[in-house]
Design an enzyme around this catalytic site. Structure first.
Site, PDB file in Angstrom:
ATOM      1  N   ASP A  45       0.915  -1.132  -0.077  1.00 31.66           N
ATOM      2  CA  ASP A  45       0.276   0.096   0.101  1.00 31.66           C
ATOM      3  C   ASP A  45       0.979   1.297  -0.646  1.00 31.66           C
ATOM      4  O   ASP A  45       1.695   1.886   0.869  1.00 31.66           O
ATOM      5  CB  ASP A  45      -0.872  -0.021   1.264  1.00 31.66           C
ATOM      6  CG  ASP A  45      -1.672   0.595   1.162  1.00 31.66           C
ATOM      7  OD1 ASP A  45      -2.059   2.069   0.441  1.00 31.66           O
ATOM      8  OD2 ASP A  45      -2.302   0.668   2.414  1.00 31.66           O
ATOM      9  N   GLU A  95      27.813  13.982   2.682  1.00 32.86           N
ATOM     10  CA  GLU A  95      28.407  12.717   2.705  1.00 32.86           C
ATOM     11  C   GLU A  95      28.395  11.823   1.999  1.00 32.86           C
ATOM     12  O   GLU A  95      28.999  11.060   1.669  1.00 32.86           O
ATOM     13  CB  GLU A  95      26.638  12.088   3.297  1.00 32.86           C
ATOM     14  CG  GLU A  95      26.929  10.703   4.209  1.00 32.86           C
ATOM     15  CD  GLU A  95      26.752   9.079   2.977  1.00 32.86           C
ATOM     16  OE1 GLU A  95      26.443   8.656   3.555  1.00 32.86           O
ATOM     17  OE2 GLU A  95      26.099  10.042   1.875  1.00 32.86           O
ATOM     18  N   CYS A 127      25.080  13.870   8.310  1.00 35.47           N
ATOM     19  CA  CYS A 127      23.403  14.813   8.346  1.00 35.47           C
ATOM     20  C   CYS A 127      24.529  16.004   8.486  1.00 35.47           C
ATOM     21  O   CYS A 127      23.425  16.663   7.862  1.00 35.47           O
ATOM     22  CB  CYS A 127      22.745  14.499   8.159  1.00 35.47           C
ATOM     23  SG  CYS A 127      21.783  12.757   7.471  1.00 35.47           S
ATOM     24  N   THR A 168      13.267   6.442   1.263  1.00 35.60           N
ATOM     25  CA  THR A 168      13.320   7.301   1.611  1.00 35.60           C
ATOM     26  C   THR A 168      14.983   8.259   0.986  1.00 35.60           C
ATOM     27  O   THR A 168      15.742   9.051   1.919  1.00 35.60           O
ATOM     28  CB  THR A 168      14.697   7.322   3.485  1.00 35.60           C
ATOM     29  OG1 THR A 168      15.094   6.726   3.854  1.00 35.60           O
ATOM     30  CG2 THR A 168      13.493   6.846   4.189  1.00 35.60           C
ATOM     31  N   SER A 217      18.411   3.308  14.248  1.00 28.70           N
ATOM     32  CA  SER A 217      18.606   4.952  13.747  1.00 28.70           C
ATOM     33  C   SER A 217      17.745   5.868  14.327  1.00 28.70           C
ATOM     34  O   SER A 217      18.274   6.741  15.315  1.00 28.70           O
ATOM     35  CB  SER A 217      19.160   5.109  12.302  1.00 28.70           C
ATOM     36  OG  SER A 217      17.480   5.117  11.901  1.00 28.70           O
ATOM     37  N   HIS A 249      15.951  17.739  11.383  1.00 24.09           N
ATOM     38  CA  HIS A 249      16.480  17.204   9.933  1.00 24.09           C
ATOM     39  C   HIS A 249      15.767  16.120   9.742  1.00 24.09           C
ATOM     40  O   HIS A 249      14.542  15.131  10.419  1.00 24.09           O
ATOM     41  CB  HIS A 249      17.447  16.419  10.652  1.00 24.09           C
ATOM     42  CG  HIS A 249      18.866  15.044   9.792  1.00 24.09           C
ATOM     43  ND1 HIS A 249      18.445  15.522   8.566  1.00 24.09           N
ATOM     44  CD2 HIS A 249      18.373  13.937  10.270  1.00 24.09           C
ATOM     45  CE1 HIS A 249      18.769  14.564   7.857  1.00 24.09           C
ATOM     46  NE2 HIS A 249      18.923  13.444   8.444  1.00 24.09           N
ATOM     47  N   LYS A 258       7.607  12.306  15.295  1.00 18.60           N
ATOM     48  CA  LYS A 258       8.420  11.303  16.373  1.00 18.60           C
ATOM     49  C   LYS A 258       9.451  12.425  16.904  1.00 18.60           C
ATOM     50  O   LYS A 258       9.213  11.914  18.834  1.00 18.60           O
ATOM     51  CB  LYS A 258       8.783  10.139  15.597  1.00 18.60           C
ATOM     52  CG  LYS A 258       8.266   9.341  15.194  1.00 18.60           C
ATOM     53  CD  LYS A 258       9.119   8.176  14.484  1.00 18.60           C
ATOM     54  CE  LYS A 258       8.576   7.171  13.737  1.00 18.60           C
ATOM     55  NZ  LYS A 258       7.712   6.482  14.145  1.00 18.60           N
TER      56      LYS A 258
HETATM   57  N1  CAA Z   1      -0.697   2.908   5.640  1.00 19.41           N
HETATM   58  C1  CAA Z   1      -0.333   3.798   6.990  1.00 19.41           C
HETATM   59  N2  CAA Z   1       1.036   4.265   7.772  1.00 19.41           N
HETATM   60  C2  CAA Z   1       1.801   2.809   7.657  1.00 19.41           C
HETATM   61  C3  CAA Z   1       1.643   2.051   6.385  1.00 19.41           C
HETATM   62  C4  CAA Z   1      -0.362   1.903   5.906  1.00 19.41           C
HETATM   63  N3  CAA Z   1      -0.568   0.968   4.703  1.00 19.41           N
HETATM   64  N4  CAA Z   1       1.689   0.620   6.455  1.00 19.41           N
HETATM   65  C5  CAA Z   1       3.078   0.870   7.092  1.00 19.41           C
HETATM   66  N5  CAA Z   1       2.611   2.553   8.225  1.00 19.41           N
HETATM   67  C6  CAA Z   1       3.144   2.924   8.964  1.00 19.41           C
HETATM   68  C7  CAA Z   1       3.890   2.019  10.447  1.00 19.41           C
HETATM   69  O1  CAA Z   1       2.769   1.731  10.898  1.00 19.41           O
HETATM   70  C8  CAA Z   1       4.766   2.903  10.405  1.00 19.41           C
HETATM   71  O2  CAA Z   1       4.294   3.967  11.516  1.00 19.41           O
HETATM   72  P1  CAA Z   1       5.488   4.925  13.006  1.00 19.41           P
HETATM   73  O3  CAA Z   1       6.696   5.064  12.689  1.00 19.41           O
HETATM   74  O4  CAA Z   1       4.186   5.512  13.796  1.00 19.41           O
HETATM   75  O5  CAA Z   1       4.802   3.128  13.291  1.00 19.41           O
HETATM   76  C9  CAA Z   1       5.601   3.598   9.457  1.00 19.41           C
HETATM   77  O6  CAA Z   1       4.294   3.425   8.609  1.00 19.41           O
HETATM   78  C10 CAA Z   1       6.983   2.737   9.039  1.00 19.41           C
HETATM   79  O7  CAA Z   1       6.021   1.864   9.057  1.00 19.41           O
HETATM   80  P2  CAA Z   1       7.681   0.583   9.689  1.00 19.41           P
HETATM   81  O8  CAA Z   1       8.284   1.110  10.473  1.00 19.41           O
HETATM   82  O9  CAA Z   1       7.007  -0.345   9.146  1.00 19.41           O
HETATM   83  O10 CAA Z   1       8.806   0.956   8.434  1.00 19.41           O
HETATM   84  P3  CAA Z   1      10.172   0.293   7.558  1.00 19.41           P
HETATM   85  O11 CAA Z   1      10.544  -0.609   9.238  1.00 19.41           O
HETATM   86  O12 CAA Z   1       9.537  -0.157   6.811  1.00 19.41           O
HETATM   87  O13 CAA Z   1      11.050   2.210   7.543  1.00 19.41           O
HETATM   88  C11 CAA Z   1      12.552   2.743   8.755  1.00 19.41           C
HETATM   89  C12 CAA Z   1      11.131   2.852   8.795  1.00 19.41           C
HETATM   90  C13 CAA Z   1      13.179   1.508   9.080  1.00 19.41           C
HETATM   91  C14 CAA Z   1      12.782   4.358   9.990  1.00 19.41           C
HETATM   92  C15 CAA Z   1      12.800   3.080   7.547  1.00 19.41           C
HETATM   93  O14 CAA Z   1      12.456   4.438   6.739  1.00 19.41           O
HETATM   94  C16 CAA Z   1      14.566   3.014   7.266  1.00 19.41           C
HETATM   95  O15 CAA Z   1      15.641   1.886   7.337  1.00 19.41           O
HETATM   96  N6  CAA Z   1      14.892   4.261   6.917  1.00 19.41           N
HETATM   97  C17 CAA Z   1      16.181   4.780   7.140  1.00 19.41           C
HETATM   98  C18 CAA Z   1      16.724   5.427   8.224  1.00 19.41           C
HETATM   99  C19 CAA Z   1      17.143   6.731   8.550  1.00 19.41           C
HETATM  100  O16 CAA Z   1      16.256   7.482   8.099  1.00 19.41           O
HETATM  101  N7  CAA Z   1      17.174   6.766   9.638  1.00 19.41           N
HETATM  102  C20 CAA Z   1      16.021   8.202  10.550  1.00 19.41           C
HETATM  103  C21 CAA Z   1      16.932   8.194  11.569  1.00 19.41           C
HETATM  104  S1  CAA Z   1      18.790   8.177  11.166  1.00 19.41           S
HETATM  105  C22 CAA Z   1      18.663   9.908  10.426  1.00 19.41           C
HETATM  106  O17 CAA Z   1      18.307  10.553  10.786  1.00 19.41           O
HETATM  107  C23 CAA Z   1      20.464  10.057   9.699  1.00 19.41           C
HETATM  108  C24 CAA Z   1      19.772  10.081   8.368  1.00 19.41           C
HETATM  109  O18 CAA Z   1      19.082  11.346   7.582  1.00 19.41           O
HETATM  110  C25 CAA Z   1      20.058   8.651   7.893  1.00 19.41           C
END
Ligand code: CAA
Length: 401
Positions: A45, A95, A127, A168, A217, A249, A258
Site C-alpha cells: 500500500d 556525506e 547529515c 527515503t 537509527s 533534520h 516522532k
Molecule cells: N498506511 C499508513 N501507515 C502505514 C502503512 C499504511 N498502509 N503501513 C505502514 N505504515 C506506518 C507504520 O505503522 C509506521 O508508523 P510508525 O513509525 O508511526 O510506527 C510507518 O508507516 C513506517 O512503517 P515501518 O516501521 O514498518 O517501516 P520500515 O521498518 O519499513 O522503515 C525505517 C522505517 C526503518 C525508519 C526506514 O525508513 C529506514 O531504514 N530509513 C532509513 C534510516 C533513517 O532514515 N533513519 C532515521 C534516523 S537516522 C538519520 O536521521 C540520519 C539520516 O538521514 C539517515
C-alpha cells in the site's frame, strides 16, 4: 507567537554583531520518482510511504549530475544576487563526497569562477556536516564582521535496492551566505551539542550506498535530540515556550513528528501525533518532494517554512540537526524584519515543477548499485537541463562543464 528582537542573547549587547543567513537557495536533480512506483513494485500500500513515513516523491540526479553540479547550481543563484565581495571562505558539506582528497567545493569554485582569494574546504559528519560548517562560518564572521562565508550542503542519499531505507532516498543541494547583520536569520549564540559513537548509519569507502540499522537509527536520533536539548538548556538556551517554530533534520518527514513528540514530552508540554504533525507541517513541503538530502535536509525544512504563507518576522526558530554516527546540535535563530523581500519561493517551486518524472525501470538504471566501480575513463550522456554538467572521468579526473 512571541516576537523577539534580533539581538537577544549574546548579540550586539555583548559587543559581537549579529550574524546569520543573508540569502539561501536550493537546487536538485533532474528527475523525480513517485513512491507509488516503488509501492507497486513491492506490491504494498503506497500509504505506507505517503502517510507512514510521510514521503511522496524523491529526486534522482541524472547520470551527468552529482553533488558538485547541484551545489554549483544553488550557489550560482546566491552569487548572482549578492556578488562575491567579502566572501573569503567556501565550505562544502557532504556525506556523498566524490573524491577522497579534493574538496567538492574546489570544483564549485572553478565552475563559478570565484576569486582566488578564498579558502575552500569540505566538511563531513553524515547529515550534521553543514551545521558544523555553519558554526565555523559564524566563528569566522564573529572574528571579522567584514568577511562572508558561502556554505553549500549537497547530498545524494542512496540505499541498496529492496531495503527499508530505499523509500527515503533523495537528492538536493542548499547554498547560503553567512554574514554579519543578515537579512533573513540572525543566529543566537547558545548551542546544545552532542556526540556518541554509535553504528546506526555509515558508508565505507568502497560503497556507493549507505548501510543503516533503520529502527536503531531512529532511537539514536531520539537519544541525540534529548542530549542536545538538555545541553542547550544547560548553556543558556531559552525555554521551550519561547521557541515559535522547530526545524528538524528530516530523513523522512515522519521522523520529525516522532522527534517533536519526544521533545515536547521532555519539555513537559507533550503533544500527540496530530498536534506535533500540525506544528511542523510548514517545514515539510520540500523534503516530502525531494527525499532525504542528508546535510541539506534541515535547511530544506527551514526553506519550506520561510517560503510558506506564514508571517515569521521576529519569531524564533529552533533547529535540530542529527548526523548518524552520531553528532547532533540544537540552536536557535530569529527571523529578521523584512525577510520576505529576500526569499525565492517562486524560483523554488519552478525547480520542483521542472523535474522530469520517471518510472521504476529508469530508476533502476540510474541507481548506482552497491559497490564503487573503479572506472578511470568514461563519458556521461547529456541529460541535465541544469546550468552545470558532470561530463565523466578522464584518467581518473572528474570533468565538469
Ligand atoms: N498506511 C499508513 N501507515 C502505514 C502503512 C499504511 N498502509 N503501513 C505502514 N505504515 C506506518 C507504520 O505503522 C509506521 O508508523 P510508525 O513509525 O508511526 O510506527 C510507518 O508507516 C513506517 O512503517 P515501518 O516501521 O514498518 O517501516 P520500515 O521498518 O519499513 O522503515 C525505517 C522505517 C526503518 C525508519 C526506514 O525508513 C529506514 O531504514 N530509513 C532509513 C534510516 C533513517 O532514515 N533513519 C532515521 C534516523 S537516522 C538519520 O536521521 C540520519 C539520516 O538521514 C539517515
Amino acid at each position: 507567537m512571541s516576537t523577539h528582537t534580533n539581538h537577544e542573547q549574546a548579540g550586539e549587547e555583548a559587543g559581537v554583531p549579529t550574524a546569520g543567513i543573508q540569502d539561501i537557495a536550493f537546487a536538485t536533480g533532474h528527475y523525480s520518482f513517485d513512491l507509488k512506483n516503488l509501492a507497486d513494485q513491492h506490491e504494498i500500500d503506497v500509504n505506507k510511504f505517503y502517510v507512514g513515513i510521510g514521503q511522496e516523491t524523491m529526486s534522482i540526479p541524472a547520470s551527468d549530475e552529482d553533488i558538485v553540479t547541484m551545489g554549483a547550481a544553488a550557489a550560482q543563484r546566491i552569487i548572482e544576487r549578492n556578488g562575491t565581495e567579502g566572501i573569503r571562505t567556501l565550505l562544502f558539506a557532504t556525506e556523498s563526497g566524490i573524491d577522497q582528497s579534493k574538496s567538492a567545493g574546489v570544483y564549485v569554485h572553478g565552475l563559478l569562477k570565484l576569486p582566488r582569494e578564498i579558502r575552500t574546504i569540505e566538511t563531513k559528519m553524515a547529515c550534521y556536516g553543514a551545521i558544523g560548517a555553519l558554526q565555523m562560518a559564524l566563528g569566522l564572521v564573529a572574528r571579522n564582521p567584514k568577511e562572508k562565508v558561502l556554505v553549500i550542503a549537497a547530498d545524494v542519499a542512496r540505499y541498496d535496492i529492496d531495503t527499508s531505507g530505499e523509500p527515503t532516498q533523495g537528492a538536493a543541494a542548499v547554498a547560503f551566505l553567512v554574514q554579519a547583520s543578515p537579512d533573513i536569520l540572525a543566529i543566537e549564540s547558545s548551542q546544545g551539542v552532542y556526540t556518541s559513537d554509535v553504528q546506526d548509519f555509515w558508508r565505507p569507502n568502497f560503497r556507493n550506498t549507505a548501510l543503516v540499522d533503520g529502527k536503531f537509527s531512529v532511537g539514536a536520533y531520539m537519544d541525540a535530540l534529548v542530549g542536545a536539548w538538555h545541553d542547550y538548556r544547560d548553556h543558556d538556551g531559552v525555554d521551550f515556550d519561547e521557541i515559535d517554530w522547530f526545524c528538524y533534520h528530516q530523513p523522512f518527514t515522519k521522523m520529525a513528528v516522532k522527534a517533536h513528540m519526544r521533545l515536547t514530552r521532555e519539555a513537559g508540554v507533550p503533544l500527540d501525533k496530530p498536534e506535533a504533525a500540525q506544528a511542523l507541517e510548514p517545514t515539510f513541503g520540500y523534503n516530502k518532494q525531494l527525499g532525504n538530502s542528508y546535510s541539506a535536509s534541515i535547511f530544506l525544512g527551514f526553506l519550506a517554512l520561510l517560503d510558506s504563507e506564514t508571517d515569521l518576522e521576529g519569531q524564533r526558530v529552533g533547529f535540530f540537526s542529527y548526523g548518524s554516527g552520531a553528532v547532533a546540535e540544537f540552536f536557535t535563530g530569529i527571523i529578521q524584519p523584512g525577510y520576505r523581500k529576500h526569499l525565492r519561493a517562486q524560483e523554488h517551486q519552478a525547480i520542483l515543477d521542472a523535474r522530469v518524472p520517471i518510472g521504476y525501470d529508469r530508476y533502476r538504471v540510474l541507481h548506482p548499485g552497491t559497490l564503487v566501480q573503479p572506472l578511470d575513463n568514461y563519458r556521461t550522456e547529456r541529460e541535465t537541463q541544469g546550468p552545470f554538467r558532470f561530463e565523466g572521468v578522464s584518467e581518473g579526473s572528474r570533468l565538469y562543464r
